[in-house]
Scaffold this motif. Structure first.
Motif, PDB file in Angstrom:
ATOM      1  N   HIS A 207       0.692  -1.281   0.034  1.00 52.58           N
ATOM      2  CA  HIS A 207      -0.101  -0.112   0.000  1.00 52.58           C
ATOM      3  C   HIS A 207       0.690   1.357  -0.007  1.00 52.58           C
ATOM      4  O   HIS A 207       0.290   2.250   0.065  1.00 52.58           O
ATOM      5  N   PHE A 208       1.993   1.226   0.013  1.00 52.09           N
ATOM      6  CA  PHE A 208       2.900   2.342  -0.253  1.00 52.09           C
ATOM      7  C   PHE A 208       3.919   2.432  -1.259  1.00 52.09           C
ATOM      8  O   PHE A 208       4.252   1.350  -1.733  1.00 52.09           O
ATOM      9  N   ASN A 209       4.325   3.618  -1.764  1.00 57.66           N
ATOM     10  CA  ASN A 209       5.399   3.744  -2.728  1.00 57.66           C
ATOM     11  C   ASN A 209       6.309   4.794  -2.165  1.00 57.66           C
ATOM     12  O   ASN A 209       5.851   5.886  -1.787  1.00 57.66           O
ATOM     13  N   ILE A 210       7.483   4.366  -1.791  1.00 56.03           N
ATOM     14  CA  ILE A 210       8.563   5.214  -1.129  1.00 56.03           C
ATOM     15  C   ILE A 210       9.704   5.419  -2.063  1.00 56.03           C
ATOM     16  O   ILE A 210      10.257   4.506  -2.839  1.00 56.03           O
ATOM     17  N   VAL A 211       9.890   6.767  -2.854  1.00 60.49           N
ATOM     18  CA  VAL A 211      10.549   7.077  -3.937  1.00 60.49           C
ATOM     19  C   VAL A 211      11.792   8.132  -3.424  1.00 60.49           C
ATOM     20  O   VAL A 211      11.731   8.904  -2.543  1.00 60.49           O
ATOM     21  N   SER A 212      13.077   8.170  -4.240  1.00 60.14           N
ATOM     22  CA  SER A 212      13.962   9.202  -3.845  1.00 60.14           C
ATOM     23  C   SER A 212      14.751   9.208  -5.463  1.00 60.14           C
ATOM     24  O   SER A 212      15.037   8.133  -6.141  1.00 60.14           O
ATOM     25  N   ASP A 213      14.854  10.272  -5.855  1.00 57.04           N
ATOM     26  CA  ASP A 213      15.475  10.728  -7.013  1.00 57.04           C
ATOM     27  C   ASP A 213      16.861  11.522  -6.836  1.00 57.04           C
ATOM     28  O   ASP A 213      16.768  12.398  -6.020  1.00 57.04           O
ATOM     29  N   PHE A 214      17.955  11.117  -7.622  1.00 61.91           N
ATOM     30  CA  PHE A 214      19.187  11.986  -7.449  1.00 61.91           C
ATOM     31  C   PHE A 214      19.408  12.516  -8.574  1.00 61.91           C
ATOM     32  O   PHE A 214      19.264  12.007  -9.792  1.00 61.91           O
ATOM     33  N   THR A 215      19.169  14.002  -8.994  1.00 66.11           N
ATOM     34  CA  THR A 215      19.341  14.757 -10.271  1.00 66.11           C
ATOM     35  C   THR A 215      20.577  15.220 -10.355  1.00 66.11           C
ATOM     36  O   THR A 215      21.065  16.097  -9.411  1.00 66.11           O
ATOM     37  N   LEU A 216      21.295  15.359 -11.666  1.00 66.34           N
ATOM     38  CA  LEU A 216      22.450  15.610 -11.845  1.00 66.34           C
ATOM     39  C   LEU A 216      22.291  16.464 -13.222  1.00 66.34           C
ATOM     40  O   LEU A 216      22.352  15.943 -14.088  1.00 66.34           O
ATOM     41  N   PRO A 217      22.008  17.801 -12.811  1.00 68.43           N
ATOM     42  CA  PRO A 217      21.882  18.657 -14.323  1.00 68.43           C
ATOM     43  C   PRO A 217      22.905  19.429 -14.623  1.00 68.43           C
ATOM     44  O   PRO A 217      24.150  19.440 -14.005  1.00 68.43           O
ATOM     45  N   LEU A 218      23.126  19.654 -16.063  1.00 71.26           N
ATOM     46  CA  LEU A 218      24.363  19.960 -16.598  1.00 71.26           C
ATOM     47  C   LEU A 218      24.419  21.822 -16.448  1.00 71.26           C
ATOM     48  O   LEU A 218      25.328  22.380 -16.646  1.00 71.26           O
ATOM     49  N   ASP A 219      23.211  22.256 -16.130  1.00 74.06           N
ATOM     50  CA  ASP A 219      23.096  23.889 -15.999  1.00 74.06           C
ATOM     51  C   ASP A 219      22.844  24.303 -14.495  1.00 74.06           C
ATOM     52  O   ASP A 219      22.424  25.355 -14.113  1.00 74.06           O
ATOM     53  N   ASN A 220      22.933  23.444 -13.683  1.00 68.37           N
ATOM     54  CA  ASN A 220      22.694  23.638 -12.022  1.00 68.37           C
ATOM     55  C   ASN A 220      23.338  22.653 -11.253  1.00 68.37           C
ATOM     56  O   ASN A 220      24.124  21.851 -11.662  1.00 68.37           O
ATOM     57  N   ILE A 221      23.058  22.829  -9.860  1.00 70.19           N
ATOM     58  CA  ILE A 221      23.767  21.996  -8.969  1.00 70.19           C
ATOM     59  C   ILE A 221      23.040  20.840  -8.467  1.00 70.19           C
ATOM     60  O   ILE A 221      21.565  20.796  -8.979  1.00 70.19           O
ATOM     61  N   PRO A 222      23.571  19.552  -8.463  1.00 73.07           N
ATOM     62  CA  PRO A 222      22.743  18.386  -8.119  1.00 73.07           C
ATOM     63  C   PRO A 222      21.740  18.735  -6.846  1.00 73.07           C
ATOM     64  O   PRO A 222      21.995  19.363  -5.958  1.00 73.07           O
ATOM     65  N   HIS A 223      20.653  17.843  -6.834  1.00 76.47           N
ATOM     66  CA  HIS A 223      19.702  17.833  -5.757  1.00 76.47           C
ATOM     67  C   HIS A 223      19.010  16.498  -5.790  1.00 76.47           C
ATOM     68  O   HIS A 223      19.153  15.732  -6.643  1.00 76.47           O
ATOM     69  N   LEU A 224      18.285  16.339  -4.640  1.00 75.62           N
ATOM     70  CA  LEU A 224      17.798  15.087  -4.099  1.00 75.62           C
ATOM     71  C   LEU A 224      16.386  15.263  -3.988  1.00 75.62           C
ATOM     72  O   LEU A 224      15.659  16.427  -3.642  1.00 75.62           O
ATOM     73  N   ASN A 225      15.428  14.514  -4.422  1.00 77.38           N
ATOM     74  CA  ASN A 225      14.188  14.411  -4.544  1.00 77.38           C
ATOM     75  C   ASN A 225      13.610  13.069  -3.600  1.00 77.38           C
ATOM     76  O   ASN A 225      13.964  12.097  -3.855  1.00 77.38           O
ATOM     77  N   LEU A 226      12.571  13.482  -2.652  1.00 82.72           N
ATOM     78  CA  LEU A 226      12.331  12.231  -1.626  1.00 82.72           C
ATOM     79  C   LEU A 226      10.620  12.268  -1.649  1.00 82.72           C
ATOM     80  O   LEU A 226      10.114  13.603  -1.865  1.00 82.72           O
ATOM     81  N   GLY A 227       9.935  11.451  -1.775  1.00 79.99           N
ATOM     82  CA  GLY A 227       8.573  11.403  -1.692  1.00 79.99           C
ATOM     83  C   GLY A 227       7.905  10.109  -1.211  1.00 79.99           C
ATOM     84  O   GLY A 227       8.596   8.854  -1.127  1.00 79.99           O
ATOM     85  N   ILE A 228       6.619  10.096  -0.693  1.00 81.56           N
ATOM     86  CA  ILE A 228       5.917   8.721  -0.557  1.00 81.56           C
ATOM     87  C   ILE A 228       4.550   8.927  -0.858  1.00 81.56           C
ATOM     88  O   ILE A 228       3.901  10.161  -0.962  1.00 81.56           O
TER      89      ILE A 228
END
Length: 580
Positions: A207-228
């Motif tokens: 019954h749950f979806n736990i997600v995490s993305d690591f983003t590496l853009p070429l025109d900005n700084i890396p960032h992390l995305n978390l969600g549930i």
């Protein structure tokens, strides 16, 4: 060397912040993913995978549509539409995005204010996803880009490449390169696309979806995305997430990395909403409408394997054949499933060490969801023992015990002791039938579940069949229908039997001796039956509805008419039971 390459890309991103064109390509569509902090690369299980990770298109098993509207601050508005069509192990996607900003101020070359105008940006996307194996999916999206800034118009081509690894039923890893291409051309000048590389993880407990993305853009700084996401009985979904970028949280405030949303399931339709704050800039709202319509060839078959006795789930090997040749392992919840099935017969064999194998066939409709629960029986042997009694006397009696189940056979019950013993039976469910030593006993049946190394005791108390009441015949003098004193004695006995058996209905059959000459024998036999009926009614209150009368004349003699004794036995009324 790999570490050096990553550091180089990161440094490149730091130095090129804000240098790419078409910032619309950086914005993730769909309120569902937005509410989960834009962490969707490892999940991507709906048609918006076209934008997030095209490999996820291969997970579609229904025709899906998606519409979304995003209300930004300062008059920004975005509109999204996409379609997803599964075809076998492939899926195709189409989408379009349109963004418009009204009230943009125009300044002349002399720095004088002019009128206002609107900018328009958008792109069209075509996607393809393919399930190479159960665990490995890949996809590609091609984009045609357009940007109208009034003073300049830009066009270009770009694309996304995605991979999705499904490690069992509960964990996914996604990889995607987004906005790959040569750039957007404005006049004679070419500007690069906002390329990104994303790594997404998805954990899917019940019954749950736990997600995490690591983003590496070429025109900005890396960032992390978390969600549930929490799915409540496929009726309501609650979502929340946090993003560390690409917005600058040091200036907006760290609380503005949060996002929230809900989804409401209405049959084949889902209504989604997301809320994202941006500090002093304002709040944004996203609305979406998703539909999922089953198609022929989109059948979903789910199997659950449990222990037949404990009802607990079992991890077992499930071999499918027929319309799909495949082997699956049921998970810790005992579940395994097949997707994108056409109509036809599906054969399945379920095996597990220490259990009897199970084989079955199921006709797949090819549309919608079908479920099957398989109960595996543990290997082993047991014994059924017991005694057979007469239910009235409580004394042991003989008989025969017949058993069917994992094995079958008969066993003669000991006549003196009334005992029976069924040894070395494979464990499982058995049907027992016990018959007494004669047909006067009513057989009994029962079910017995036999477990490993168990001795089950089962005794039987057999009922005797109820004997039908026996009525005396009523005899008459020659040519007469009067009730004699001797006949009254027999009729009193018959009346008592009828009183003791109120459910019994009888026919009173009148008969004559053929030597009773000069008399209408049909009428006489009828009168004799009527006389008996009247007597029983008047003396014992037996209702007329329980007694039918019929005269048979001399057609049914009981004895030969050559002697007086034989003739006297033929002048009678008999009782024939019609209903008991």
């Amino acid at each position: 060397m790999l570490i050096n390459l990553i550091l180089f890309i990161i440094n490149l991103g730091y130095s090129d912040i804000g240098t790419s064109a078409l910032p619309l390509l950086k914005i993730g569509p769909g309120p569902r993913a937005t509410a989960m902090g834009d962490g969707f690369v490892g999940l991507c299980d709906d048609v918006t995978a076209l934008y997030w990770n095209p490999a996820g298109l291969a997970q579609l098993n229904k025709f899906e549509t998606f519409l979304s509207h995003q209300e930004w601050f300062y008059g920004f508005r975005d509109e999204y539409i996409s379609l997803g069509l599964p075809v076998g192990k492939s899926s195709f996607g189409f989408g379009a995005v349109y963004s418009r900003t009204d009230g943009v101020e125009h300044w002349t070359i002399n720095n004088n204010p002019g009128d206002t105008f609107a900018t328009q940006t958008g792109f069209i996307a075509l996607g393809y996803g393919y399930e190479l194996t159960r665990s490995f999916l890949f996809g590609i999206t091609l984009k045609g880009l357009y940007d109208d800034l009034r003073v300049e118009k830009g066009t270009g081509l770009g694309g996304d490449l995605g991979l999705l690894f499904r490690l069992g039923e509960r964990f996914n890893i996604g990889l995607v390169g987004k906005n790959l291409g040569l750039g957007v051309k404005y006049g004679e000048t070419n500007y690069p696309l906002p390329m990104q590389f994303k790594l997404g993880l998805c954990l899917r407990p019940s019954h749950f979806n736990i997600v995490s993305d690591f983003t590496l853009p070429l025109d900005n700084i890396p960032h992390l995305n978390l969600g549930i996401e929490w799915n409540i009985k496929n009726i309501l979904a609650l979502r929340a997430g946090y993003r560390t970028g690409p917005q600058d949280l040091t200036s907006l405030g760290f609380a503005n990395g949060l996002s929230f949303g809900v989804g409401l399931f209405l049959g084949k339709v889902c209504v989604d909403y997301a809320f994202v704050p941006y500090g002093d800039l304002g709040n944004t709202h996203k609305f979406g409408l998703r539909t999922a319509i089953p198609l022929p060839g989109s059948g979903l078959f789910k199997i659950k394997v449990i222990d037949a006795r404990t009802k607990r789930p079992i991890t077992a090997c499930v071999l499918f054949s027929g319309i799909r040749q495949e082997t699956r392992q049921s998970n810790l919840k005992g579940e395994a499933y097949l997707e994108k099935l056409n109509s036809g017969w599906l054969k399945l064999g379920v095996t597990k060490d220490g259990y009897f194998p199970y084989n079955d066939s199921v006709f797949i409709q090819g549309i919608g969801e079908q479920n099957l629960t398989v109960e595996l029986i543990k290997l082993g042997y047991g014994t059924i023992w017991g005694m057979v009694y007469d239910s009235l006397t409580k004394k042991p009696i003989g008989g025969i015990v017949t058993y069917t189940g994992q094995s079958s056979g008969n066993f003669n019950v000991d006549t003196l002791t009334g005992t029976y013993t069924l040894r070395d039976l494979p464990i499982g469910l058995y049907e027992l039938e016990v018959k007494g030593p004669s047909l006067n006993y009513i057989p009994q049946r029962c079910s017995v579940y036999l477990t490993y190394d168990e001795v089950v005791t089962k005794d039987f108390y057999l009922l005797r069949r109820k004997e039908l009441p026996k009525f005396p015949s009523i005899y008459f003098k020659t040519g007469s229908s009067e009730i004699s004193d001797e006949a009254k004695f027999a009729l009193d006995k018959a009346g008592k039997i009828l009183l003791e058996n109120p459910q019994v209905m009888v026919e009173l059959s009148g008969h004559c001796d053929k030597k009773e000459s000069g008399i209408d024998l049909w009428r006489l036999s009828q009168k004799r039956a009527e006389a008996v009926k009247k007597y029983l009614n008047e003396k014992f209150g037996i209702s007329f509805e329980r007694m039918q009368v019929q005269g048979y004349a001399d057609t049914q003699p009981f004895a030969p008419s050559e002697t007086e004794t034989g003739r006297s036995l033929n002048r009678r009324v008999d009782f024939r039971i019609l209903k008991e």
